[in-house]
Scaffold this motif. Structure first.
Motif, PDB file in Angstrom:
ATOM      1  N   SER A 288       0.822  -1.201   0.000  1.00 18.72           N
ATOM      2  CA  SER A 288       0.000   0.000   0.000  1.00 18.72           C
ATOM      3  C   SER A 288       0.858   1.254   0.000  1.00 18.72           C
ATOM      4  CB  SER A 288      -0.883  -0.003   1.243  1.00 18.72           C
ATOM      5  OG  SER A 288      -1.242   1.308   1.579  1.00 18.72           O
ATOM      6  N   PRO A 289       0.564   2.187  -0.903  1.00 18.76           N
ATOM      7  CA  PRO A 289       1.341   3.424  -0.920  1.00 18.76           C
ATOM      8  C   PRO A 289       1.124   4.247   0.344  1.00 18.76           C
ATOM      9  CG  PRO A 289      -0.526   3.569  -2.423  1.00 18.76           C
ATOM     10  CD  PRO A 289      -0.499   2.170  -1.901  1.00 18.76           C
ATOM     11  N   ALA A 290       0.005   3.999   1.045  1.00 19.46           N
ATOM     12  CA  ALA A 290      -0.259   4.774   2.261  1.00 19.46           C
ATOM     13  C   ALA A 290       0.783   4.462   3.325  1.00 19.46           C
ATOM     14  CB  ALA A 290      -1.649   4.454   2.805  1.00 19.46           C
ATOM     15  N   ASN A 291       1.366   3.265   3.247  1.00 19.56           N
ATOM     16  CA  ASN A 291       2.331   2.864   4.258  1.00 19.56           C
ATOM     17  C   ASN A 291       3.737   3.210   3.778  1.00 19.56           C
ATOM     18  OD1 ASN A 291       3.964   1.717   6.093  1.00 19.56           O
ATOM     19  ND2 ASN A 291       3.001  -0.303   6.049  1.00 19.56           N
ATOM     20  N   ALA A 292       4.244   4.324   4.286  1.00 23.32           N
ATOM     21  CA  ALA A 292       5.547   4.798   3.833  1.00 23.32           C
ATOM     22  C   ALA A 292       6.618   3.748   4.101  1.00 23.32           C
ATOM     23  CB  ALA A 292       5.896   6.090   4.552  1.00 23.32           C
ATOM     24  N   ARG A 296       7.750  -2.333   7.307  1.00 22.72           N
ATOM     25  CA  ARG A 296       6.986  -2.612   8.517  1.00 22.72           C
ATOM     26  C   ARG A 296       6.038  -3.790   8.339  1.00 22.72           C
ATOM     27  NH1 ARG A 296       5.552   1.198  11.859  1.00 22.72           N
ATOM     28  NH2 ARG A 296       4.511  -0.518  12.898  1.00 22.72           N
ATOM     29  N   PRO A 299       8.047  -9.255   9.615  1.00 23.82           N
ATOM     30  CA  PRO A 299       8.322  -9.392  11.050  1.00 23.82           C
ATOM     31  C   PRO A 299       9.731  -8.975  11.457  1.00 23.82           C
ATOM     32  CG  PRO A 299       7.878 -11.550  10.020  1.00 23.82           C
ATOM     33  CD  PRO A 299       7.639 -10.512   8.980  1.00 23.82           C
ATOM     34  N   GLU A 301      12.448  -6.756  12.469  1.00 26.84           N
ATOM     35  CA  GLU A 301      12.498  -5.361  12.901  1.00 26.84           C
ATOM     36  C   GLU A 301      13.878  -4.811  12.551  1.00 26.84           C
ATOM     37  OE1 GLU A 301      10.318  -3.309  14.190  1.00 26.84           O
ATOM     38  OE2 GLU A 301      11.871  -1.788  14.435  1.00 26.84           O
TER      39      GLU A 301
END
Lengths: 448, 448
Positions: A288-292, A296, A299, A301
């Protein structure tokens, strides 16, 4: 990211290595068998020491030349494995590295290999341990991680999984994208090493020329990006055979090693973000482009550090000498002017335009004049210093009086002191007001 | 563990807060709406600054009073939500905190709530964002995390999940064990705060008396242990409303906050290990005794630090004074003897048996004599110092000559210098040989 390092990377005794790893901040270590054998510590001692140091014992290694053998050799290999598994239980360890066969393999048959690995996995299961199977770049019949993983898939046993080692994969130029197709629960361990691109036999290259991530030429961020996208979140551990590191100061090398993993985390996060952006641009669903922060979604980190632009310029250079007169003459001849002595420290300031040289007279006798410190102009000294410290640069102690400028200082690897100074648009430096033309020192120098 | 902190915990502007979080080493932050509203930064500025600082923008909060309302209020609430979701897109954020209704709830009906939350989740999905639904301890109809999660379960929408906040759960004494039954992909966020046990209304308790983990009386390690056993591996973020922290130095508070999370990781790892050991002792399958680190079975990676025993005793105390004569008289009257002056530093050593007092004469004029430093005997100064530094204690700069003992020094929170010294079985200290009875200073003092 769970960070690790194989004890084989470091110099010293097992105890010294483990202490250095704890001080450097590693989460876990790989126990290299030879280090355990030569240590006066019992397995129980090692287990307790690791617990006290906050270090996980993440991998026992190596177990060599297991598969592709005749039945009588296999029986012997299973007895060897049984002894190792018992030893691992004393160490409280649950994962062992088994490499593809180099020396004793005589039968090139995948179904036989699968059957033999299945018997090993069954034995491991009885001991409550897991086997991480790794393709050596010079394995006799199995030298490709995809081949090794097909065997793991065929065996389909909860105690058998894959170990991915960046050196064995990238030294052979294997494509790393297929890593993403491996089920995360079947990746039991990941080892990373970098290397310069050399034309030599791969065994010697591996045993002597591995370096820490960022010091070589492998595409490690891409490798790690695929590992993260596979969904893996276990240890990422340095396995770097290098003759120099094995002779260097253990604490310093451990810190250098840790720094290389922090750097790798940042590079891998960047690669993942770029990958997510390019997939989003292609309209691939799921990114999704909304998620910069595309990373993330996975899993693993990955720590990221404050970004810092390249320094805009030099703020000053500090030269230590026990014979300041020579340096004063030289600076005068070069066109520098004496600006005064510091009001509390035993140093002089010389300048030409915005080029500033500090002469520090506290050098040991008969030493050559040498650069002791460099000041760089940066946007935000406090952020740049935070980045340096997160990368394990030691802070330089510098006493300041209450009304003096506090410099953010760190030591470079060669121990030169690096000061991060607030740059100014006109090239001036506020701290120069701490220097004064005093009669007792300055006179006679002003007209050089 | 992915570490986070809500901007509401800190003092200063949003920019100052974000910089302090980056310097302290947080992975991400929660943007508290009021901080954004009062900031001169645009959402795009904040997004870029966060990326430059290496900070994730992990949660937008709070969105209040959504559910359990009449249809006309719901329409208005959905319009509000739509505006927030658009703002989040400008920030590049993907998760918003929605609290259970306190102020406007009028209809106590779970099926209506589920239907309303379902419409919110659908809207969130259209914007590519996720709603983390949290039960406030004083929610009008929903004030229990299990109740809130039942609603999430009923709605069963990929864009709706649970937010667990230790304060809202532990202040009400809700059992934390059922957290383990929540599917990890349905836990969207975890907030932690500690608190002293107080008898007061829970809203005031929450708004003014929250403290960082380890400073209060909540069983946070157990809470986190259940969260880890549920399989959660997302952000663990401090949301600590505290009037003192909101007025304290922002960088220092951010470091204190980070330290509390590192401490919590260690405590949680211990709790998980103890839990695994007790389950193994009970013969519960799945917790293999061969695996010493029971926590390694869960995706949440918990950092552990070197363990350090309590100091065995005091090595020395250093007192700063600008009137050493008074202190000399006092020490003499107490039975201390003058042992000499340091060969390079302007300090005296006085001792009585193995009690050692250093008089440092470099105090500002007219200041009261005060303890400037304390030396403690520890097993391994270098390991103890590593632990302190991993807990973010600042290193104390101390210049030493080549042949002098190097002390591992760190600053205590009150800025007293703490030195970690090698204890000796007979109570002696090797560094005392650096002090000499010199005629120019020592004479006249020896017979006090």
């Amino acid at each position: 990211m769970r960070t690790g390092i194989a004890t084989v990377c470091l110099s010293g005794t097992l105890k010294e290595k483990m202490q250095a790893c704890a001080i450097a901040g590693f989460d876990g270590i790989e126990i290299f068998e030879q280090d355990l054998v030569t240590s006066p510590l019992s397995p129980e001692d090692v287990r307790k020491m690791a617990a006290d140091l906050g270090l996980g014992l993440d991998l026992y290694q190596p177990f060599r030349d297991f598969d592709s053998v005749s039945e009588d050799i296999l029986q012997e290999n299973l007895r060897r494995a049984d002894a190792k598994f018992k030893l691992m239980s004393r160490l409280g360890m649950d994962t062992i590295l088994v490499c593809t066969n180099v020396g004793t393999a005589t039968i090139d048959d995948d179904s036989l290999r699968a059957e033999q690995l299945s018997r090993l996995a069954e034995l491991a299961g009885n001991h409550g341990v897991k086997v991480a199977y790794e393709a050596l770049a010079w394995g006799k019949y199995v030298n490709d991680y995809e081949h090794a993983h097909r065997l793991v898939d065929t065996v389909d046993h909860p105690n058998l999984g894959t170990c991915l080692d960046s050196f064995h994969i990238l030294s052979r130029d294997w494509d790393t994208a297929p890593i993403e197709a491996i089920k995360p629960e079947k990746i039991f361990f990941v080892q990373v090493a970098d290397a310069p691109k050399l034309s030599m036999d791969v065994l010697s290259w591996s045993r002597h020329y591995r370096v820490f991530p960022g010091e070589g030429q492998f595409e490690l961020a891409k490798f790690m990006g695929h590992v993260a996208r596979a969904g893996y979140s276990g240890p990422v551990s340095l396995e770097v055979f290098n003759d120099v590191f094995r002779q260097s100061d253990v604490e310093r090398t451990a810190v250098d090693a840790m720094r290389s993993l922090i750097w790798l985390e940042e590079q891998s996060a960047k690669w993942l973000d770029a990958k997510a952006a390019s997939l989003a641009a292609e309209g691939v669903s799921g990114d999704s482009p909304a998620n910069a922060a595309g990373r993330r979604r996975y899993p693993m980190e990955l720590a990221t550090l404050p970004k810092v632009a390249e320094p805009a310029g030099f703020n000053f250079a500090e030269v230590k000498t026990d014979e300041p007169a020579q340096l004063e003459t030289l600076l005068g001849q070069l066109g520098f002017e004496f600006d005064g002595r510091h009001r509390t420290k035993d140093v002089q300031l010389w300048s030409m335009g915005h080029a500033r040289v500090i002469i520090n007279e506290q050098a040991p006798s008969h030493s050559e004049p040498a650069i002791a410190a460099l000041g760089f102009d940066v946007d935000s000294p406090v952020i740049a210093s935070a980045r340096a410290q997160q990368l394990k640069a030691p802070v330089v102690p510098r006493k300041v009086q209450a009304d003096e400028e506090v410099f953010q200082g760190i030591a470079a690897p060669d121990s030169t002191e690096i000061f991060l100074c607030q740059g100014s648009p006109d090239g001036t430096a506020a701290w120069t007001s701490e220097f004064r033309q005093t009669h007792e020192f300055g006179e006679g120098l002003e007209h050089l």
